[in-house]
Design an enzyme around this catalytic site. Structure first.
Site, PDB file in Angstrom:
ATOM      1  N   LYS A 226       6.058  -8.226  34.373  1.00  0.00           N
ATOM      2  CA  LYS A 226       5.870  -8.967  33.500  1.00  0.00           C
ATOM      3  C   LYS A 226       4.664  -8.508  32.638  1.00  0.00           C
ATOM      4  O   LYS A 226       4.765  -8.436  31.163  1.00  0.00           O
ATOM      5  CB  LYS A 226       5.474 -10.384  34.201  1.00  0.00           C
ATOM      6  CG  LYS A 226       5.104 -11.494  33.218  1.00  0.00           C
ATOM      7  CD  LYS A 226       4.646 -12.610  33.978  1.00  0.00           C
ATOM      8  CE  LYS A 226       3.360 -12.711  34.416  1.00  0.00           C
ATOM      9  NZ  LYS A 226       2.222 -13.090  33.539  1.00  0.00           N
ATOM     10  N   ASN A 227       3.546  -8.317  33.245  1.00  0.00           N
ATOM     11  CA  ASN A 227       2.379  -8.096  32.361  1.00  0.00           C
ATOM     12  C   ASN A 227       2.350  -6.849  31.282  1.00  0.00           C
ATOM     13  O   ASN A 227       1.788  -6.593  30.303  1.00  0.00           O
ATOM     14  CB  ASN A 227       1.327  -8.068  33.192  1.00  0.00           C
ATOM     15  CG  ASN A 227       0.823  -9.320  33.647  1.00  0.00           C
ATOM     16  OD1 ASN A 227       1.413 -10.502  33.373  1.00  0.00           O
ATOM     17  ND2 ASN A 227      -0.200  -9.619  34.626  1.00  0.00           N
TER      18      ASN A 227
ATOM     19  N   CYS B 155      -8.043 -22.985  31.177  1.00  0.00           N
ATOM     20  CA  CYS B 155      -6.618 -22.674  31.775  1.00  0.00           C
ATOM     21  C   CYS B 155      -6.936 -23.071  33.140  1.00  0.00           C
ATOM     22  O   CYS B 155      -8.230 -23.009  33.784  1.00  0.00           O
ATOM     23  CB  CYS B 155      -6.426 -21.077  31.651  1.00  0.00           C
ATOM     24  SG  CYS B 155      -5.767 -20.291  33.015  1.00  0.00           S
TER      25      CYS B 155
ATOM     26  N   ARG C  61     -11.599 -18.313  31.331  1.00  0.00           N
ATOM     27  CA  ARG C  61     -11.047 -17.399  30.559  1.00  0.00           C
ATOM     28  C   ARG C  61     -11.293 -17.291  29.189  1.00  0.00           C
ATOM     29  O   ARG C  61     -10.307 -17.436  28.156  1.00  0.00           O
ATOM     30  CB  ARG C  61      -9.369 -17.367  30.926  1.00  0.00           C
ATOM     31  CG  ARG C  61      -8.845 -17.405  32.363  1.00  0.00           C
ATOM     32  CD  ARG C  61      -7.546 -17.474  32.319  1.00  0.00           C
ATOM     33  NE  ARG C  61      -7.157 -16.052  32.566  1.00  0.00           N
ATOM     34  CZ  ARG C  61      -5.664 -15.815  33.100  1.00  0.00           C
ATOM     35  NH1 ARG C  61      -4.941 -16.911  33.432  1.00  0.00           N
ATOM     36  NH2 ARG C  61      -5.423 -14.648  32.995  1.00  0.00           N
TER      37      ARG C  61
ATOM     38  N   ASP D  45      -4.139 -11.181  41.232  1.00  0.00           N
ATOM     39  CA  ASP D  45      -2.804 -11.637  41.186  1.00  0.00           C
ATOM     40  C   ASP D  45      -1.844 -11.543  42.437  1.00  0.00           C
ATOM     41  O   ASP D  45      -0.798 -12.109  42.805  1.00  0.00           O
ATOM     42  CB  ASP D  45      -1.933 -11.000  40.297  1.00  0.00           C
ATOM     43  CG  ASP D  45      -2.255 -11.269  38.788  1.00  0.00           C
ATOM     44  OD1 ASP D  45      -3.186 -12.284  38.680  1.00  0.00           O
ATOM     45  OD2 ASP D  45      -1.766 -10.815  37.712  1.00  0.00           O
TER      46      ASP D  45
ATOM     47  N   ARG E 108       7.473 -18.595  35.249  1.00  0.00           N
ATOM     48  CA  ARG E 108       6.956 -17.773  34.176  1.00  0.00           C
ATOM     49  C   ARG E 108       6.829 -16.282  34.614  1.00  0.00           C
ATOM     50  O   ARG E 108       6.689 -15.497  33.959  1.00  0.00           O
ATOM     51  CB  ARG E 108       5.645 -18.319  34.214  1.00  0.00           C
ATOM     52  CG  ARG E 108       5.494 -19.709  33.616  1.00  0.00           C
ATOM     53  CD  ARG E 108       3.865 -19.986  33.315  1.00  0.00           C
ATOM     54  NE  ARG E 108       3.176 -18.996  32.372  1.00  0.00           N
ATOM     55  CZ  ARG E 108       1.801 -19.080  32.287  1.00  0.00           C
ATOM     56  NH1 ARG E 108       1.046 -20.013  32.878  1.00  0.00           N
ATOM     57  NH2 ARG E 108       1.302 -17.766  31.508  1.00  0.00           N
TER      58      ARG E 108
END
Ligand code: UD1
Length: 421
Positions: A22-23, A117, A122, A305, A397
């Site tokens: 994803k990233n 967030c 952030r 993560d 997501r």
């Protein structure tokens, strides 16, 4: 809203191919703005964040088609508004990384400030500091940041904090700047390296990605290219924890083993057998897990993560584990939910003490961020009885069809549409 229901107690067994990262995909989507002509991306995960980025690119004037194989043609962007609106940036913070390519190629950008967030403040001060060093004029007004530059020039940037998005944003701005740039104290994450590989394939001249200093020689233009996205180290790590806690045996095909050293090391400390095979990583859960100490750090340290997922493993280990979160200040939202399932976790500041093994019992739970949601699904796999995970959109997501993928490995897991929020 969908919900996921898990009947715990099944071992995960079998083989699964790890999806594209994803990233990495999100940033390469942004970088496609820099190319003359169409870029084709392969092995793109079907995720809502990727769709959000595609929508943003369309708003900017790109033609975007396909999903797993995504084509992005930025030909129409020059005539567009060059604006990333609030509605899109608020749903996905990574939207701010269009700033660098828009500014570098089109000389201006207007991007909504991301604001707070769920996992912390952030800020984007380091992104702006880096872009200013390349000659951007920056104004903040009405919740938007407006950037302008006739043509960026090379510059020298020393980041005050190691930031993945900041490094990537400034790197994408510098590739078309006039002259050379030096970026110091940069993030070394595999996704920074992947972006540099992609940009270099387009014709950029970047050296040092993966080290603390990146050097960039600006070029006049870049071309659209064909590229396959690297496999997702966080999806692989999440599935690995699933195998570990269920005492399972799973082969993670295409797992990016070289990018996963810190995660594999922690799994091994816990007694999990991890063996590198020709086509991936085999993970076998032991009968008894050992406790672990882990502190999240920028790469090559243990990734933030994976913190929530590792905590589920700690609840099943015999003894006391200590998990410390140093990247984000508010990333323990899974803790009260795991507590409701029977976990023994005490948070003091940024440290969490986990005592185990505690039998978990199924409950209705929900989380407010992506990786926290994944941890609740993992907890559901080992809990006794039924776990209902609400607000599955957080999970969607970043994990493509996690329910189906776990079911293919033997989990009893179902998704239901239209659950209460
Ligand atoms: C990226 C990842 C995210 C991961 C995070 C850390 C993407 C799309 N997202 O997010 O999944 O959790 O890296 O590995 O790749 N900071 C500042 N000023 C700035 C920028 C950041 O103080 O200008 C701080 C942040 O508040 C945070 C830390 O730096 O405390 C790291 O953030 P950063 O590396 O920028 O994370 P993201 O790029 O947003």
């Amino acid at each position: 809203m969908d919900k996921i229901v898990i009947e715990g107690g099944q071992r995960l067994e079998g083989e699964i191919r790890v999806n594209g990262a994803k990233n990495a995909a999100l940033l390469i989507q942004c970088a496609a703005l820099l190319g003359d002509g169409k870029t084709t991306l392969r092995h793109v995960p079907a995720l809502s964040d990727v769709r959000t980025m595609s929508r943003l690119l369309e708003r900017l004037g790109c033609q975007v088609g396909g999903d797993r194989t995504l084509s992005i043609d930025p030909a129409g962007v020059a005539k567009g508004t060059l604006e990333a609106p609030y509605e899109l940036v608020k749903t996905m913070r990574a939207s701010v990384t269009v700033m660098g390519p828009l500014l570098g190629r089109y000389g201006r950008a207007r991007v909504s400030l991301p604001g707070g967030c769920a996992i912390g403040a952030r800020p984007i001060d380091q992104h702006l500091k880096g872009l200013a060093a390349l000659g951007a004029e920056i104004e903040l007004s009405h919740g938007y940041v407006e950037l302008r530059a006739k043509r960026l020039h090379g510059g020298s940037v020393v980041f005050d904090t190691v930031t993945v998005g900041g490094t990537q944003n400034v790197m994408m701005a510098a590739v078309l700047a006039k002259g050379s740039s030096q970026l110091e104290n940069v993030a070394r994450e595999p996704e920074v390296q992947e972006l540099a590989r992609f940009l270099n394939k387009m014709g950029a001249r970047i050296r040092g990605a993966g080290t603390p200093v990146i050097e960039i020689e600006g070029v006049d233009s870049l071309t659209g290219i064909d590229h396959a996205v690297v496999p997702d180290r966080i999806e692989a790590g999440t599935l690995a924890v699933g195998a570990a806690v269920t005492r399972g045996n799973v082969l993670l095909r295409d797992a990016p083993v070289d990018d996963m050293h810190a995660v594999i090391a922690k799994l091994q400390e816990a007694g999990v057998r991890c063996s590198v095979e020709a086509d991936g990583l085999r993970v076998e859960g032991p009968d008894e897990l050992r406790p672990i100490d882990a502190t999240t750090r920028p790469y090559p340290g243990f990734p933030t993560d994976m913190q929530a997922q590792l905590m589920v493993l700690a609840t099943q280990a015999r003894g006391q584990s200590l998990i410390t979160e140093t990247i984000f200040e508010n990333r323990y939202m899974h803790v009260p939910e795991l507590g409701r399932m029977g976990a023994d976790i005490h948070v003091n500041g940024n440290a969490a003490v986990v005592r185990g093994p505690t039998p978990l019992s199924g409950a209705t739970v929900m989380a407010t961020d992506l990786r926290a949601s994944a941890s609740l699904v993992l907890a559901g796999l080992v809990a006794e009885g039924e776990t209902e995970v609400r607000r599955v959109y957080h999970l969607d997501r970043g994990y493509e069809a996690l329910d189906k993928r776990l079911r293919a490995l033997g989990a009893r897991i179902e998704r239901f549409h239209g659950a209460p929020g």
